[in-house]
Design an enzyme around this catalytic site. Structure first.
Site, PDB file in Angstrom:
ATOM      1  N   GLU A 275       0.825  -1.209   0.000  1.00 50.50           N
ATOM      2  CA  GLU A 275       0.000   0.000   0.000  1.00 50.50           C
ATOM      3  C   GLU A 275       0.857   1.256   0.000  1.00 50.50           C
ATOM      4  OE1 GLU A 275      -3.142  -0.071  -0.487  1.00 50.50           O
ATOM      5  OE2 GLU A 275      -3.326  -2.236  -0.335  1.00 50.50           O
ATOM      6  N   ASP A 356       3.608  -4.171  -6.066  1.00 56.31           N
ATOM      7  CA  ASP A 356       4.205  -5.456  -5.684  1.00 56.31           C
ATOM      8  C   ASP A 356       5.718  -5.421  -5.892  1.00 56.31           C
ATOM      9  OD1 ASP A 356       1.765  -6.532  -4.987  1.00 56.31           O
ATOM     10  OD2 ASP A 356       1.477  -7.609  -6.870  1.00 56.31           O
TER      11      ASP A 356
END
Length: 414
Positions: A275, A356
């Site tokens: 995040e 990611d």
């Protein structure tokens, strides 16, 4: 047939057809064989359960969409909007007051029509698969609160838009857009403090291993935030999630209590690192810019059609008005919205891969993110093998197997 009416019918039926095709292909793409990557995470019984959940959710969604399509078409063909407009005008208020009554009546109708579907989804479908934790009291409370908030927040925005289009000429759309954009931006700051706590309880994360781990990672990455919070997500569902809210130093990290219960500290830290990656990569700012660009398109196109007599005739309207034009234009805008949604989803999936990759680059062991993604998929009974067309049209996140493969490829290059 009125060309506007023809366009509206084609758009409504066309969008429904595309979604129907995507759902059909998605169901047909179900694989009975558990992907090797998830062996040990899903057992055969749970994997079969996830596929039944997908089928049941899809059938329910399709029936709801078909019902709403029929209701919308009947409402249009039989002059439903005109009936509501005449009712609103009967109070004898000015344009703005009449417009608010018109909007409120339509909103109430939508809430009444969709209420049985919301109830069934919560207390039958989600209950069947063990997700629902919502009590009837909470369901009723949420319904009332969301209704009141929509009225309180929506009314001022509608007043501004209607007033600008009445008051100004050629560039009314630009003033209206600026006012709405500013109002929405303000809400992003107000919501975490005043609105979200109306629905859930947010408590600062207690001192311990998790808080220490996340704060240490955030400090290492020079990521400023207001604090770490735990949300009582278990109040409504057993599903897990985490999210960020706010901007700048007012950013908050929020974790569902269900997420904390089911994951290890390294897994949770990896999820939050993902995040943080969205912020570090500028994804939040890019989506705000995309949203603003979409707003400009909406209001510019609105300015071209809001006073079109043909549009009002298509809906059997006796009178032309700014407030009704706002609603009727929404039907014309639907295909543009659908296309922009696909574009937005494409970039959203792209940004997920980038976030990611950020975890792989900055976190000590990105393998924990893979473990977290596997657990989340299993706990939420996610579809492991969605059809490409379904992903293209609707998915904001890449399929979990593709994300895992991309993470492993990044790790091999590290």
């Amino acid at each position: 047939m009125n060309l506007y009416l023809l366009a509206v019918v084609v758009f409504l039926v066309g969008t429904f057809t595309v979604e129907l095709i995507a759902d059909y292909l998605n169901i047909k793409n179900i694989s009975q064989k558990l992907p090797e990557e998830f062996e040990g995470v899903y057992d055969a019984q749970k994997y079969a359960k996830s596929q039944r959940y997908l089928v049941d959710k899809t059938v329910f969604s399709t029936r709801q969409s078909a019902f709403m399509l029929v209701i919308s078409l009947l409402f249009i063909f039989f002059g439903g909007f005109n009936t509501v407009d005449l009712f609103a005008r009967s109070f004898g208020f000015g344009t703005i007051g009449t417009g608010l009554i018109f909007m409120l009546c339509l909103y109430v109708l939508i809430k009444i029509i969709t209420l049985p579907f919301r109830y069934y989804n919560t207390f039958v479908l989600e209950q069947k698969y063990g997700f629902n934790k919502t009590t009837l009291k909470t369901f009723i409370s949420d319904t009332i609160k969301s209704f009141v908030l929509t009225v309180i927040l929506g009314a001022p925005m509608m007043v501004m838009v209607i007033w600008f289009f009445i008051r100004f000429g050629t560039f009314a759309w630009l003033w209206a857009f600026a006012a709405v954009a500013a109002f929405q931006l303000l809400l992003t700051f107000v919501a975490p403090v005043l609105i979200m706590p109306l629905f859930n309880k947010y408590t600062p994360l207690e001192d311990g291993e998790l808080k220490t781990s996340v704060e240490a990672y955030a400090k290492k990455e020079n990521f400023k935030m207001k604090g770490l919070f735990k949300m009582d997500g278990s109040k409504r569902s057993s599903k897990s999630n985490a999210f960020f809210t706010g901007f700048g130093k007012f950013r908050r990290i929020v974790l569902f209590d269900t997420l904390i219960e089911k994951h290890t500290t390294p897994e949770l830290t990896a999820v939050l690192a993902h995040e943080m990656g969205h912020y570090k990569k500028g994804h939040i700012f890019k989506f705000i810019m995309f949203s603003l660009a979409q707003g400009v398109i909406i209001f510019f196109l609105l300015s071209l059609f809001i006073n079109s007599r043909g549009l009002f005739e298509a809906f059997n309207m006796q009178y032309m008005s700014v407030y009704a034009g706002l609603v009727l234009f929404g039907f014309l805008y639907s295909p543009v919205s659908f296309v922009l949604g696909i574009i937005g989803n494409y970039f959203s999936r792209k940004y997920e891969y980038e976030a990611d990759a950020y975890v792989v680059k900055t976190y000590q062991d990105a393998g924990h993110l893979i473990d977290a993604l596997k657990k989340l998929s299993a706990d939420n009974l996610s579809n492991l093998t969605p059809h490409k067309f379904k992903v293209f049209t609707e998915y904001t996140h890449p399929p979990v197997l593709k994300r895992i493969n991309a993470i492993k490829s990044q790790m091999s290059l590290k």
